[in-house]
Design a protein around this motif. Structure first.
Motif, PDB file in Angstrom:
ATOM      1  N   PRO A 247       0.815  -1.223   0.000  1.00  0.00           N
ATOM      2  CA  PRO A 247       0.000   0.000   0.000  1.00  0.00           C
ATOM      3  C   PRO A 247       0.848   1.272   0.000  1.00  0.00           C
ATOM      4  CG  PRO A 247      -0.238  -1.226   2.080  1.00  0.00           C
ATOM      5  CD  PRO A 247       0.632  -2.043   1.196  1.00  0.00           C
ATOM      6  N   TYR A 296      -5.535   8.561  -8.892  1.00  0.00           N
ATOM      7  CA  TYR A 296      -6.569   7.955  -8.040  1.00  0.00           C
ATOM      8  C   TYR A 296      -6.043   6.616  -7.535  1.00  0.00           C
ATOM      9  CZ  TYR A 296      -9.617  11.350 -10.275  1.00  0.00           C
ATOM     10  OH  TYR A 296     -10.172  12.508 -10.741  1.00  0.00           O
ATOM     11  N   GLY A 297      -6.335   6.283  -6.290  1.00  0.00           N
ATOM     12  CA  GLY A 297      -5.796   5.075  -5.672  1.00  0.00           C
ATOM     13  C   GLY A 297      -4.509   5.466  -4.976  1.00  0.00           C
ATOM     14  N   GLN A 299      -5.689   1.570  -4.511  1.00  0.00           N
ATOM     15  CA  GLN A 299      -6.704   0.750  -3.862  1.00  0.00           C
ATOM     16  C   GLN A 299      -6.433  -0.718  -4.194  1.00  0.00           C
ATOM     17  OE1 GLN A 299     -10.759   0.460  -5.119  1.00  0.00           O
ATOM     18  NE2 GLN A 299     -10.378   1.419  -7.094  1.00  0.00           N
ATOM     19  N   THR A 300      -7.099  -1.608  -3.469  1.00  0.00           N
ATOM     20  CA  THR A 300      -6.870  -3.035  -3.712  1.00  0.00           C
ATOM     21  C   THR A 300      -7.594  -3.488  -4.986  1.00  0.00           C
ATOM     22  OG1 THR A 300      -8.799  -3.681  -2.437  1.00  0.00           O
ATOM     23  CG2 THR A 300      -6.712  -3.524  -1.231  1.00  0.00           C
ATOM     24  N   GLY A 303     -11.098  -4.148  -4.144  1.00  0.00           N
ATOM     25  CA  GLY A 303     -11.901  -2.924  -4.077  1.00  0.00           C
ATOM     26  C   GLY A 303     -12.327  -2.481  -5.461  1.00  0.00           C
ATOM     27  N   LEU A 304     -11.397  -2.459  -6.396  1.00  0.00           N
ATOM     28  CA  LEU A 304     -11.723  -2.014  -7.752  1.00  0.00           C
ATOM     29  C   LEU A 304     -12.769  -2.936  -8.377  1.00  0.00           C
ATOM     30  CD1 LEU A 304     -11.227  -0.222 -10.261  1.00  0.00           C
ATOM     31  CD2 LEU A 304      -9.460  -1.839 -10.950  1.00  0.00           C
ATOM     32  N   ARG A 307     -16.216  -2.492  -6.822  1.00  0.00           N
ATOM     33  CA  ARG A 307     -16.863  -1.253  -7.274  1.00  0.00           C
ATOM     34  C   ARG A 307     -17.328  -1.355  -8.726  1.00  0.00           C
ATOM     35  NH1 ARG A 307     -14.469   3.655  -4.682  1.00  0.00           N
ATOM     36  NH2 ARG A 307     -13.813   2.998  -2.626  1.00  0.00           N
ATOM     37  N   GLN A 343      -6.084  -8.534  -1.929  1.00  0.00           N
ATOM     38  CA  GLN A 343      -5.425  -7.459  -1.181  1.00  0.00           C
ATOM     39  C   GLN A 343      -4.012  -7.173  -1.681  1.00  0.00           C
ATOM     40  OE1 GLN A 343      -6.800  -5.675   1.477  1.00  0.00           O
ATOM     41  NE2 GLN A 343      -8.695  -6.716   0.977  1.00  0.00           N
ATOM     42  N   LYS A 346      -2.849  -4.263  -6.286  1.00  0.00           N
ATOM     43  CA  LYS A 346      -3.382  -2.914  -6.101  1.00  0.00           C
ATOM     44  C   LYS A 346      -3.603  -2.267  -7.461  1.00  0.00           C
ATOM     45  CE  LYS A 346      -2.382  -2.930  -1.544  1.00  0.00           C
ATOM     46  NZ  LYS A 346      -1.609  -4.160  -1.457  1.00  0.00           N
ATOM     47  N   PHE A 361     -13.060   4.262  -8.851  1.00  0.00           N
ATOM     48  CA  PHE A 361     -12.135   5.027  -8.003  1.00  0.00           C
ATOM     49  C   PHE A 361     -12.858   6.160  -7.274  1.00  0.00           C
ATOM     50  CE2 PHE A 361      -9.240   2.865 -10.819  1.00  0.00           C
ATOM     51  CZ  PHE A 361      -8.146   2.591 -10.015  1.00  0.00           C
ATOM     52  N   LEU A 364     -11.498   8.342  -4.270  1.00  0.00           N
ATOM     53  CA  LEU A 364     -10.085   7.962  -4.087  1.00  0.00           C
ATOM     54  C   LEU A 364      -9.114   8.923  -4.763  1.00  0.00           C
ATOM     55  CD1 LEU A 364     -10.508   4.108  -4.547  1.00  0.00           C
ATOM     56  CD2 LEU A 364     -10.047   5.333  -2.435  1.00  0.00           C
TER      57      LEU A 364
END
Ligand code: SAH
Length: 367
Positions: A247, A296-297, A299-300, A303-304, A307, A343, A346, A361, A364
């Protein structure tokens, strides 16, 4: 001993220890003996497997992503859809299939593939033979023409050569590949006696480093940021990178060699194993922001994909093919579970200014 290993040993004997980035470049990209140019390493029977090879749902989600970004750009015609390191072309095939929800997309699209491996270029040509738009290969990203552009890279940045550094007496020394003094046929790691002279390149390493810490730096990320900026600076566009990444910056040795799905010693069989390292996406984001791109990000992957609606896609597929519902739920778990790829992998998006938030995103943005 392999031909590449003996060449590397001869070069070290005549010119001294090799930077890890030169060693990785030779192992991965040497046109005659390199890992990528000489084989198709992907899939269950190959050396490693990637998200688009696990499930069509991955490319389909990215296809919906691309269509939304293209619409947000004002549905330009023509535009370029650039993929860096497309492997077997499966992700692009799934993207183009999913893009049929808006036929204007393929009608406007010029696909550009950046692929270092002639073996994989041939596979991509076969996979994309029925593509609904022109598919071209570019030798260098510099060769992709300037027009509205969407750029994608999945598990591409992790095979860009890295350098490693070890902290000693309060300064960074480069870790080098050299020959074992007790065995002239063996490669080992050594450390450069002088501090690393290009301090600006690694000025982003955290200040709280202690002696003995190991840090990694990928020189190719700055070139990527430059080229994304070149392509997105004048016309609108967005780039999406998904990769094996922490991360935020982490110390430690993440160089990995994988051969037939098994971890091997990265110095043992140059050219016969895939070499990768975790990607410093935080640094890519910093470089992109320094070039006035919006970011943007991080993020995992989970997550993407969540979404983007991957659960609904899995349910729809299971409904139309009930006999495959177990396989589909296993594929979904591989892509999104925290203990699997969800996880560890990313996603970041780099974007030209003036566009809406890219899909997946929301909330984010970095500023
Ligand atoms: N994106 C694909 C493949 C990932 S493997 C997938 O997700 O399945 C890495 C890909 O990048 C391979 O296609 C490899 O040949 C390509 N590649 C590695 N280094 C490259 C370079 N410097 N330039 C262009 N392609 C490269």
């Amino acid at each position: 001993m392999s031909a590449l290993k003996s060449r590397i040993i001869k070069s070290i004997q005549s010119e001294g220890p090799l930077s890890l980035s030169s060693y990785m470049a030779a192992c991965l990209l040497d046109p005659v003996h390199g890992f990528y140019p000489t084989r198709d390493p992907l899939g269950e029977d190959g050396d490693f497997i990637t998200a688009p090879e696990i499930s069509q749902m991955f490319g389909e989600m990215l296809g919906l992503w691309c269509v939304q970004v293209w619409r947000d750009m004002g549905s330009p015609n023509p535009f370029s859809l650039v993929e860096l390191g497309p492997g077997r072309g499966v992700m692009m095939q799934d993207i183009l299939r999913a893009s049929r929800i808006d036929p204007g997309f393929a009608a406007a699209c010029d696909v550009y593939l950046l692929e270092a491996s002639p073996a994989l270029q041939a596979v991509q040509g076969r996979t994309l033979a029925g593509a609904p738009c022109p598919v071209k290969w570019a030798d260098r990203i510099e060769d992709v023409p300037l027009q509205h552009t969407i750029i994608l890279g999945n598990e591409f940045l992790d095979c860009l050569p890295i350098k490693q550094f070890i902290r000693k007496d309060g300064v960074w020394h480069e870790r080098m590949v050299t020959i074992d003094p007790d065995d002239e046929s063996k490669l080992i790691f050594g450390i450069s006696p002088a501090p690393y002279p290009h301090a600006d390149d690694i000025a982003h390493f955290p200040e709280q480093a202690k002696d003995g810490d190991l840090a990694e730096y990928c020189p190719g990320l700055a070139q990527i940021a430059d080229q994304v900026h070149r392509l997105l600076g004048l016309y609108s566009g967005a780039a999406l990178f998904i990769d094996y990444a922490p991360p935020s910056f982490e110390f430690g040795d993440t160089l990995q060699a994988i051969k037939a799905h098994i971890k091997v010693d990265p110095l043992d069989s140059p050219g016969d194993a895939d070499l990768t390292a975790r990607v410093d996406l935080e640094h890519l984001v910093r470089l992109a922001r320094g070039r006035a791109l919006k970011t943007y990000g991080i993020q995992t992957q989970a997550g993407l994909l969540a979404r983007m609606g991957i659960e609904l896609r899995a349910q729809a597929l299971a409904k139309s093919k009930p006999e495959q519902s177990d396989i589909l739920s296993r594929q979904l778990a591989r892509l999104t579970d925290a203990e699997q790829m969800g996880q560890l992998f990313k996603a970041v998006c780099l974007q030209s200014t003036g566009l809406p938030v890219p899909p997946g995103f929301e909330g984010l943005h970095h500023d």
